[in-house]
Motif scaffolding. Structure first.
Motif, short mmCIF file in Angstrom:
data_model
loop_
_atom_site.label_atom_id
_atom_site.label_comp_id
_atom_site.label_asym_id
_atom_site.label_seq_id
_atom_site.Cartn_x
_atom_site.Cartn_y
_atom_site.Cartn_z
N HIS A 150 0.77 -1.43 -0.11
CA HIS A 150 -0.05 0.10 -0.09
C HIS A 150 1.00 1.28 0.05
O HIS A 150 0.35 2.34 -0.59
CB HIS A 150 -0.82 -0.14 1.16
CG HIS A 150 -2.13 -1.03 1.06
ND1 HIS A 150 -1.98 -2.21 1.54
CD2 HIS A 150 -3.48 -0.98 0.34
CE1 HIS A 150 -3.28 -3.05 1.08
NE2 HIS A 150 -4.04 -2.26 0.52
N TYR A 162 1.49 3.56 -3.51
CA TYR A 162 0.48 4.26 -4.31
C TYR A 162 0.68 5.97 -3.81
O TYR A 162 1.07 6.31 -2.65
CB TYR A 162 -1.13 4.08 -3.77
CG TYR A 162 -1.56 2.82 -4.32
CD1 TYR A 162 -1.38 2.60 -5.54
CD2 TYR A 162 -1.83 1.66 -3.37
CE1 TYR A 162 -1.72 1.21 -6.15
CE2 TYR A 162 -2.07 0.35 -3.65
CZ TYR A 162 -1.93 0.10 -5.07
OH TYR A 162 -2.52 -1.30 -5.37
N SER A 174 -9.29 3.83 -1.45
CA SER A 174 -8.37 3.22 -1.18
C SER A 174 -8.24 2.60 0.26
O SER A 174 -9.14 2.73 1.07
CB SER A 174 -7.41 4.52 -1.01
OG SER A 174 -7.72 5.32 -0.15
N HIS A 175 -7.18 2.06 0.81
CA HIS A 175 -7.20 1.33 1.96
C HIS A 175 -6.61 2.21 3.07
O HIS A 175 -5.53 2.86 2.70
CB HIS A 175 -6.39 -0.01 1.94
CG HIS A 175 -6.44 -0.92 2.92
ND1 HIS A 175 -5.56 -0.91 4.16
CD2 HIS A 175 -7.56 -1.93 3.18
CE1 HIS A 175 -6.21 -1.86 4.95
NE2 HIS A 175 -7.00 -2.66 4.41
N GLU A 209 -4.06 1.72 5.13
CA GLU A 209 -2.70 1.51 4.75
C GLU A 209 -1.88 2.17 3.84
O GLU A 209 -0.77 2.41 4.04
CB GLU A 209 -2.34 0.00 4.58
CG GLU A 209 -2.78 -0.75 5.83
CD GLU A 209 -2.63 -2.31 5.46
OE1 GLU A 209 -1.99 -2.66 4.43
OE2 GLU A 209 -3.16 -3.32 6.19
N CYS A 210 -2.78 3.12 2.96
CA CYS A 210 -1.87 4.03 2.22
C CYS A 210 -1.86 5.39 2.76
O CYS A 210 -2.22 5.65 3.75
CB CYS A 210 -3.06 4.27 1.10
SG CYS A 210 -3.48 2.93 -0.17
N THR A 256 -5.51 -0.87 -3.60
CA THR A 256 -5.26 -1.75 -2.72
C THR A 256 -4.58 -2.96 -3.46
O THR A 256 -4.37 -3.18 -4.45
CB THR A 256 -6.47 -2.43 -1.92
OG1 THR A 256 -6.17 -3.14 -0.67
CG2 THR A 256 -7.59 -2.87 -2.92
N GLU A 257 -4.88 -4.28 -2.54
CA GLU A 257 -3.98 -5.41 -3.47
C GLU A 257 -4.82 -5.92 -4.53
O GLU A 257 -6.01 -6.02 -4.57
CB GLU A 257 -3.89 -6.52 -2.34
CG GLU A 257 -2.71 -7.38 -2.61
CD GLU A 257 -2.71 -8.54 -3.34
OE1 GLU A 257 -2.17 -9.38 -3.84
OE2 GLU A 257 -4.06 -8.91 -3.59
#
Ligand code: 13P
Ligand code: SF4
Length: 338
Positions: free
Chosen positions: A207, A210, A229-230, A232-233, A267-268
């Motif tokens: 993450h 990005y 987005s997650h 963790e970004c 994300t993944e």
């Protein structure tokens, strides 16, 4: 499921990743493996839990439970079977074992790490405890049992804001995800919640790649784009996103948007792939990043795990650590339910 049915779903996936290029030949090779896995699950009284980031064929054909880390930890409390095969990474398998000490929890993939879970040890948390004796310690679920055993409450990406903002103490140590912690601090400031949060230096290598400039570029090329987005970004990415949430929350958000909406999912790759077959009338643009740990799970190594469970990686935990770590997870369930 027939080869035709499976091919139809898998063939709609085009996230630009080699692992997701499905041919009819590959699907036909999968089916005998899928059938043997499903047979062995019955014989061995086993269930398969799979995170949304693993290869889509695992979720589509053999998983009994799938979803984000919070849902899977809740699912793990409901399992009746003797054996849990956890297609994900080690910290998720440990969570299942913490909640199910008498069950055999097996991890099929050879790469069981996670750049976040590997970024902090129990000893480091103990040292932080000495430095911050009056702080409440919150840890992300992406941590080892050893780290959870040293913390007061655990959180996932779906409930981090709810739980940390409702902690009685205004002084918090949050480990190990620095970017998630920064996102949390910004969101609290925005909502006028006054808490001082001490952060650690961990990052998710998937993450953190990005960057905000990429979002501006994709927006300029795709009118009506929704950026999802997650947490963790990077906070700059979160700021430019239309929605920030856990993988499960992203799915709910995407589901609610009108047909034909174009999405950029930060994300993944696994979630990208999953969205392409679940929502064929929505479009998912851009390439995605792959987690080598999650993607080390395959139908082949799940089959091997069920054929020879005695040789598989079985999660073993020290009972003292397990009991302490369970307190930390139970505190999460408790806060999340309020
Ligand atoms: P979720 O909580 O969204 O499942 O995320 C887990 C994870 O490992 C994200 O990288
Ligand atoms: Fe860990 Fe990142 Fe992989 Fe999630 S995507 S398991 S946080 S390395």
């Amino acid at each position: 499921m027939t080869a035709d049915e499976l091919y139809k779903k898998l063939h709609s996936i085009q996230p630009g990743a080699v692992l997701c290029n499905y041919s009819m030949e590959r699907v036909e090779q999968m089916l005998p493996i899928v059938n043997e896995i499903n047979e062995l699950k019955r014989e061995r009284n086993a269930v398969i839990l799979a995170h949304s980031y693993v290869a889509p064929e695992i979720i589509l054909t053999v998983a009994d439970f799938d979803g984000d880390s919070f849902k899977l930890s809740q699912d793990a409390t409901k399992v009746q079977a003797d054996t849990i095969v956890f297609a994900a990474v080690r910290f998720m398998g440990e969570t299942a074992k913490i909640l199910n000490p008498t069950k055999n929890v097996l991890i099929p993939g050879p790469l069981t790490g996670c750049s976040l879970a590997d970024s902090i040890t129990g000893d480091e948390v103990r040292a932080l405890r000495e430095k911050y004796p009056n702080h409440t310690f919150a840890c992300y679920i992406n941590t080892t049992a050893d780290v959870k055993a040293e913390c007061d409450v655990c959180v996932t990406s779906s409930n981090v804001m709810k739980i940390v903002s409702s902690l009685e103490n205004d002084k918090i140590v949050f480990v190990p995800d620095r970017l998630m912690g920064q996102n949390l601090q910004k969101e609290m400031d925005k909502r006028g919640i006054k808490k001082e949060i001490v952060l650690h230096s961990g990052c998710c290598y998937v993450h953190e790649q990005y960057d905000p400039d990429m979002i501006n570029f994709f927006r300029s090329q795709n009118p009506g784009l929704k950026v999802v987005s997650h947490p963790e970004c990077h906070p700059g990415v979160a700021l430019l996103s239309d929605y920030v949430g856990s993988t499960g929350q992203m799915v709910s958000y995407i589901k609610e948007q009108p047909e034909k909406t174009p999405f950029l999912l930060l994300t993944e790759c696994g979630l990208n792939a999953r969205m392409q077959y679940e929502f064929p009338n929505k479009s998912f643009i851009g390439s995605c990043s792959m987690c080598k740990y999650m993607k080390s799970n395959s139908l082949e190594n799940i089959l091997e795990t069920l054929r020879h469970p005695e040789k598989a990686q079985s999660i073993q935990l020290d009972e003292d650590i397990r009991v302490k770590a369970k307190r930390c997870i139970d505190a999460m369930f408790d806060y999340a339910a309020r």
